[in-house]
Write an enzyme that holds these catalytic residues in place. Structure first.
Site, PDB file in Angstrom:
ATOM      1  N   ALA A   1     -47.617  18.821  91.472  1.00  0.00           N
ATOM      2  CA  ALA A   1     -48.228  18.588  90.153  1.00  0.00           C
ATOM      3  C   ALA A   1     -48.469  17.097  90.048  1.00  0.00           C
ATOM      4  O   ALA A   1     -47.695  16.291  90.559  1.00  0.00           O
ATOM      5  CB  ALA A   1     -47.309  19.054  89.025  1.00  0.00           C
ATOM      6  N   CYS A   2     -49.558  16.711  89.417  1.00  0.00           N
ATOM      7  CA  CYS A   2     -49.890  15.294  89.361  1.00  0.00           C
ATOM      8  C   CYS A   2     -48.836  14.540  88.544  1.00  0.00           C
ATOM      9  O   CYS A   2     -48.158  15.101  87.669  1.00  0.00           O
ATOM     10  CB  CYS A   2     -51.288  15.079  88.802  1.00  0.00           C
ATOM     11  SG  CYS A   2     -51.407  15.072  87.017  1.00  0.00           S
ATOM     12  N   LEU A   3     -48.699  13.254  88.834  1.00  0.00           N
ATOM     13  CA  LEU A   3     -47.671  12.441  88.185  1.00  0.00           C
ATOM     14  C   LEU A   3     -47.877  12.330  86.680  1.00  0.00           C
ATOM     15  O   LEU A   3     -46.923  12.120  85.931  1.00  0.00           O
ATOM     16  CB  LEU A   3     -47.639  11.047  88.813  1.00  0.00           C
ATOM     17  CG  LEU A   3     -47.244  10.995  90.288  1.00  0.00           C
ATOM     18  CD1 LEU A   3     -47.374   9.567  90.819  1.00  0.00           C
ATOM     19  CD2 LEU A   3     -45.826  11.513  90.492  1.00  0.00           C
TER      20      LEU A   3
ATOM     21  N   SER B   1     -48.292  14.635  84.727  1.00  0.00           N
ATOM     22  CA  SER B   1     -47.570  15.736  84.083  1.00  0.00           C
ATOM     23  C   SER B   1     -46.129  15.354  83.759  1.00  0.00           C
ATOM     24  O   SER B   1     -45.424  16.114  83.093  1.00  0.00           O
ATOM     25  CB  SER B   1     -47.588  16.976  84.980  1.00  0.00           C
ATOM     26  OG  SER B   1     -46.824  16.774  86.155  1.00  0.00           O
TER      27      SER B   1
END
Length: 276
Positions: A174-176, A178
């Protein structure tokens, strides 16, 4: 539908196109999709990885190595979501703006190379989560064949294992962004701090891990069976995360769970994606 039938149908969907761009993060889902597309379309399947401050350099390098090991036709692009104030302000629909930036670039790339379709790795389970990014994908004509044939995350892992893909048991990515609470401005600084914190904790054996950034406070999510290990490494963890700028370091007793930031999202925001 049986899992092998789903795989056959997945191949049929991909084979219906002359060529395809695959959004390739190097995670379990996109790797299976890229592998199938490569097997079906050969060099006419182009796996594309986006470089952005919202992902660590280690993840980018891992995606490059994975693509090379699988023999994929692969390229790197650079996205600029931090230049979009709608993304930076970090509303609950943040992922919509990020995905729109990525898919818009992939669409232009596909046009420039005369590639017929763009495919992403959304799976059947994603329909039951708050995924505003899927709305952007649909608006831009992106297909999600794993989702279309009903492949769940568990089934994707099972197929990946059968195909000897090293990502079969890779923790979900998940992208940072998030890790930043909704409404808190996203900056290169807080993304970098989260990324370095998680890379350190991964090096200490905490897999999977999330560091949720609340300004001076870090909320760490790990698996409950690793709580004892965290306590034993408390001093080194405290020292490192304080070096990175946190003042308070907390352990979430609920343990690791993907999308925990979405627990605060209102019913109204969740309805925002109902028409996907």
């Amino acid at each position: 539908m049986a899992i092998n039938n789903k795989l056959s149908e997945l191949k049929n969907i991909v084979a219906a196109f002359d060529s395809a761009v695959i959004a390739f993060s190097g995670g379990c889902d996109s790797t299976l999709l890229a592998k199938v597309a490569h097997d079906v379309l050969g060099s006419k399947a182009l796996a594309v990885t986006a470089v952005s401050p919202t992902y660590t350099q280690a993840e980018i390098e891992e995606a490059k190595k994975l693509a090379d090991s699988l023999g994929l036709n692969h390229m790197i692009i650079y996205t600029n979501e931090l230049e979009n104030p709608d993304f930076v302000s970090n509303p609950p629909e943040r992922c919509y703006y990020c995905k729109k930036e990525l898919m818009s670039q992939l669409r232009e790339l596909a046009r420039s190379k005369n590639i017929e379709i763009i495919l992403d790795g959304a799976n059947a389970d994603d329909r039951h989560d708050f995924r505003p990014g899927q709305k952007a994908s649909k608006e831009l004509g992106v297909r999600s064949p794993l989702q279309e044939v009903g492949l769940t995350k568990a089934e994707i892992r099972s197929l990946s294992r059968e195909l000897n893909l090293p990502t079969w048991n890779k923790p979900s990515l998940a992208c940072l962004a998030s890790r930043i609470p909704y409404g808190t401005k996203i900056t290169r600084e807080n993304l970098d701090r989260v990324g370095k914190s998680e890379e350190f904790l991964l090096s200490q054996g905490f897999v999977p891990v999330r560091v949720r950034d609340y300004g001076p406070t870090a909320r760490i999510e790990i698996l409950p069976d690793q709580f004892t290990s965290m306590i034993s490494k408390k001093d080194v963890v405290l020292r490192k995360l304080k070096e990175l700028g946190y003042i308070y370091i907390t352990l979430d007793l609920a343990g690791f769970r993907s999308g925990s930031m979405n627990e605060v999202i209102s019913k109204e925001h969740k309805l925002w994606t109902d028409n996907i």
